[in-house]
Motif scaffolding. Structure first.
Motif, PDB file in Angstrom:
ATOM      1  N   ALA A 134      46.332  10.715  82.153  1.00  0.00           N
ATOM      2  CA  ALA A 134      45.608  11.886  82.660  1.00  0.00           C
ATOM      3  C   ALA A 134      46.512  13.112  82.650  1.00  0.00           C
ATOM      4  O   ALA A 134      47.712  13.026  82.908  1.00  0.00           O
ATOM      5  CB  ALA A 134      45.103  11.619  84.074  1.00  0.00           C
ATOM      6  N   LYS A 135      45.912  14.250  82.355  1.00  0.00           N
ATOM      7  CA  LYS A 135      46.640  15.517  82.310  1.00  0.00           C
ATOM      8  C   LYS A 135      46.163  16.442  83.427  1.00  0.00           C
ATOM      9  O   LYS A 135      45.027  16.347  83.890  1.00  0.00           O
ATOM     10  CB  LYS A 135      46.414  16.202  80.963  1.00  0.00           C
ATOM     11  N   ILE A 136      47.053  17.321  83.867  1.00  0.00           N
ATOM     12  CA  ILE A 136      46.688  18.301  84.890  1.00  0.00           C
ATOM     13  C   ILE A 136      45.473  19.105  84.413  1.00  0.00           C
ATOM     14  O   ILE A 136      45.462  19.616  83.295  1.00  0.00           O
ATOM     15  CB  ILE A 136      47.859  19.251  85.207  1.00  0.00           C
ATOM     16  N   GLY A 137      44.465  19.194  85.262  1.00  0.00           N
ATOM     17  CA  GLY A 137      43.256  19.925  84.917  1.00  0.00           C
ATOM     18  C   GLY A 137      42.132  19.052  84.401  1.00  0.00           C
ATOM     19  O   GLY A 137      40.984  19.501  84.300  1.00  0.00           O
ATOM     20  N   ASP A 138      42.438  17.794  84.063  1.00  0.00           N
ATOM     21  CA  ASP A 138      41.385  16.876  83.616  1.00  0.00           C
ATOM     22  C   ASP A 138      40.357  16.655  84.720  1.00  0.00           C
ATOM     23  O   ASP A 138      40.691  16.624  85.913  1.00  0.00           O
ATOM     24  CB  ASP A 138      41.978  15.507  83.239  1.00  0.00           C
ATOM     25  N   PHE A 139      39.113  16.486  84.319  1.00  0.00           N
ATOM     26  CA  PHE A 139      38.087  16.073  85.266  1.00  0.00           C
ATOM     27  C   PHE A 139      38.270  14.598  85.612  1.00  0.00           C
ATOM     28  O   PHE A 139      38.745  13.799  84.779  1.00  0.00           O
ATOM     29  CB  PHE A 139      36.685  16.260  84.675  1.00  0.00           C
ATOM     30  N   ILE A 140      37.882  14.214  86.838  1.00  0.00           N
ATOM     31  CA  ILE A 140      37.873  12.817  87.278  1.00  0.00           C
ATOM     32  C   ILE A 140      36.424  12.452  87.574  1.00  0.00           C
ATOM     33  O   ILE A 140      35.728  13.174  88.303  1.00  0.00           O
ATOM     34  CB  ILE A 140      38.728  12.602  88.540  1.00  0.00           C
ATOM     35  N   ALA A 141      35.967  11.334  87.024  1.00  0.00           N
ATOM     36  CA  ALA A 141      34.560  10.960  87.159  1.00  0.00           C
ATOM     37  C   ALA A 141      34.409   9.456  87.322  1.00  0.00           C
ATOM     38  O   ALA A 141      35.342   8.691  87.070  1.00  0.00           O
ATOM     39  CB  ALA A 141      33.780  11.435  85.937  1.00  0.00           C
ATOM     40  N   PHE A 142      33.212   9.053  87.753  1.00  0.00           N
ATOM     41  CA  PHE A 142      32.882   7.634  87.748  1.00  0.00           C
ATOM     42  C   PHE A 142      31.466   7.439  87.241  1.00  0.00           C
ATOM     43  O   PHE A 142      30.623   8.352  87.316  1.00  0.00           O
ATOM     44  CB  PHE A 142      33.065   6.989  89.136  1.00  0.00           C
ATOM     45  N   THR A 143      31.200   6.251  86.716  1.00  0.00           N
ATOM     46  CA  THR A 143      29.873   5.930  86.214  1.00  0.00           C
ATOM     47  C   THR A 143      28.992   5.391  87.344  1.00  0.00           C
ATOM     48  O   THR A 143      29.490   4.892  88.354  1.00  0.00           O
ATOM     49  CB  THR A 143      29.937   4.862  85.106  1.00  0.00           C
ATOM     50  N   GLY A 144      27.685   5.485  87.145  1.00  0.00           N
ATOM     51  CA  GLY A 144      26.739   4.853  88.058  1.00  0.00           C
ATOM     52  C   GLY A 144      26.724   5.439  89.452  1.00  0.00           C
ATOM     53  O   GLY A 144      27.197   6.545  89.706  1.00  0.00           O
ATOM     54  N   ASN A 145      26.185   4.648  90.377  1.00  0.00           N
ATOM     55  CA  ASN A 145      26.147   5.002  91.796  1.00  0.00           C
ATOM     56  C   ASN A 145      27.072   4.066  92.565  1.00  0.00           C
ATOM     57  O   ASN A 145      27.115   2.864  92.284  1.00  0.00           O
ATOM     58  CB  ASN A 145      24.727   4.858  92.344  1.00  0.00           C
ATOM     59  N   PHE A 231      37.297   7.298  85.422  1.00  0.00           N
ATOM     60  CA  PHE A 231      37.963   7.785  84.214  1.00  0.00           C
ATOM     61  C   PHE A 231      38.223   9.288  84.292  1.00  0.00           C
ATOM     62  O   PHE A 231      37.629   9.998  85.111  1.00  0.00           O
ATOM     63  CB  PHE A 231      37.134   7.459  82.961  1.00  0.00           C
ATOM     64  N   THR A 232      39.122   9.740  83.445  1.00  0.00           N
ATOM     65  CA  THR A 232      39.460  11.159  83.365  1.00  0.00           C
ATOM     66  C   THR A 232      39.263  11.650  81.941  1.00  0.00           C
ATOM     67  O   THR A 232      39.353  10.872  80.987  1.00  0.00           O
ATOM     68  CB  THR A 232      40.916  11.416  83.799  1.00  0.00           C
ATOM     69  N   PHE A 233      39.011  12.943  81.830  1.00  0.00           N
ATOM     70  CA  PHE A 233      38.841  13.518  80.491  1.00  0.00           C
ATOM     71  C   PHE A 233      39.101  15.020  80.543  1.00  0.00           C
ATOM     72  O   PHE A 233      38.949  15.664  81.589  1.00  0.00           O
ATOM     73  CB  PHE A 233      37.437  13.240  79.940  1.00  0.00           C
ATOM     74  N   ALA A 234      39.502  15.570  79.409  1.00  0.00           N
ATOM     75  CA  ALA A 234      39.778  17.008  79.318  1.00  0.00           C
ATOM     76  C   ALA A 234      38.486  17.798  79.493  1.00  0.00           C
ATOM     77  O   ALA A 234      37.412  17.374  79.047  1.00  0.00           O
ATOM     78  CB  ALA A 234      40.419  17.334  77.970  1.00  0.00           C
ATOM     79  N   LYS A 235      38.608  18.955  80.113  1.00  0.00           N
ATOM     80  CA  LYS A 235      37.424  19.779  80.367  1.00  0.00           C
ATOM     81  C   LYS A 235      36.692  20.154  79.077  1.00  0.00           C
ATOM     82  O   LYS A 235      35.468  20.275  79.065  1.00  0.00           O
ATOM     83  CB  LYS A 235      37.830  21.040  81.134  1.00  0.00           C
TER      84      LYS A 235
END
Length: 277
Positions: A134-145, A231-235
């Motif tokens: 992960a890189k600084i500024g990446d979004f952090i997300a999760f799937t589902g509920n 998971f994380t990903f670039a904006k």
């Protein structure tokens, strides 16, 4: 004392620390599924026990962008278990293996006082996704509920019954989404011990903090055995991720950003540790 971490550090190796160990293009992962620790016989049928024990192991492979190919099974079964019950258990294993195109290639069985299942999944990947990256500024997300499993677990603990479609009974792996989205992610892991605990591991692995973009409930933070993907990903890849999510009918919650570690961004996990208790 965190005994799980203590044991892990006894076998410290650069391949340890992810959902599986990458050796070449192969990923090896292993989990235990044990009666009176992970489940009670009154909660799940034998088929459901087998199905869940396979899915929670496959979840590790999916989170690393690896496709399961082979499985090794270790079974401890009570002496009084009958042939029809063994058939039911094995049917559950085989159903999931057929769904994910997995071959069971070996293992071991012993008799004992409870049902204990040890599964080793051998998977193959073209490009593994790790917890670190992960890189600084990446979004952090999760799937589902998140949050339903802790509620259903409470119902079972109090002697009640839950819906057969509960994720506690049958985890809903988001493999269709993640195999397509993996190339746009920077880090990932499955949510097995609860978002709070697993988020703290991901942030620690990356030496980072978090800037929350969304308030999360206690149920969302502390519900274990959800087997969703963190998971994380670039904006810049946000639209691509959301497009894949829509195409695979997968709900995505973007709840934070990776931040430089500081007193203000450091995340403290307040969940109860369950191993060895």
């Amino acid at each position: 004392m965190d005994k799980e971490r203590y044991i892990f550090e006894k076998f410290s190796d650069k391949k340890n620390g992810d959902d599986g160990a990458l050796v070449g293009k192969w990923v090896f992962s292993k989990d235990l599924f044990v009666q009176n620790i992970h489940f009670k016989r009154s909660w799940l049928s034998l088929r459901q026990i087998a199905v869940k024990s396979m899915l929670v192991n496959i979840s590790d492979a999916v989170a690393m962008n690896a496709r399961p190919k082979y499985a090794l099974l270790g079974l401890e079964l009570p002496k009084e278990i009958g042939i029809s019950e063994i058939d039911e258990l094995c049917g559950g294993f085989l159903d999931i293996c057929k769904k994910f195109n997995i071959k069971i290639i070996g293992g071991d069985t012993i008799s004992g006082d409870r049902i204990s299942i040890s599964v080793t999944i051998i998977s193959k990947t073209k490009k593994a996704v790790f917890r670190k990256g992960a890189k600084i500024g990446d979004f952090i997300a999760f799937t589902g509920n998140l949050g339903s499993v802790i509620k259903d677990f409470g119902i079972l603990e109090n002697g009640g019954k839950i819906d057969e479609n509960s994720k506690f009974i049958t985890p809903d792996l988001k493999s269709d989404f993640f195999y397509k989205a993996a190339k746009f992610t920077t880090s990932a892991m499955d949510i097995s011990d609860g978002l709070s605990q697993d988020l703290s591991r991901l942030l620690e692995k990356n030496g980072a903090g978090i800037k929350f973009l969304k308030n999360l409930s206690k149920d969302e933070l502390f519900s274990g055995e959800e087997y969703e993907i963190l998971f994380t990903f670039a904006k810049k890849n946000r639209d691509k991720i959301l497009k894949i999510a829509k195409k695979t009918a997968t709900k995505i919650t973007i709840f934070g950003e990776i931040a430089e570690l500081s007193a203000d961004t450091k995340f403290s996990d307040l969940s109860k540790k369950h191993h060895f208790e």
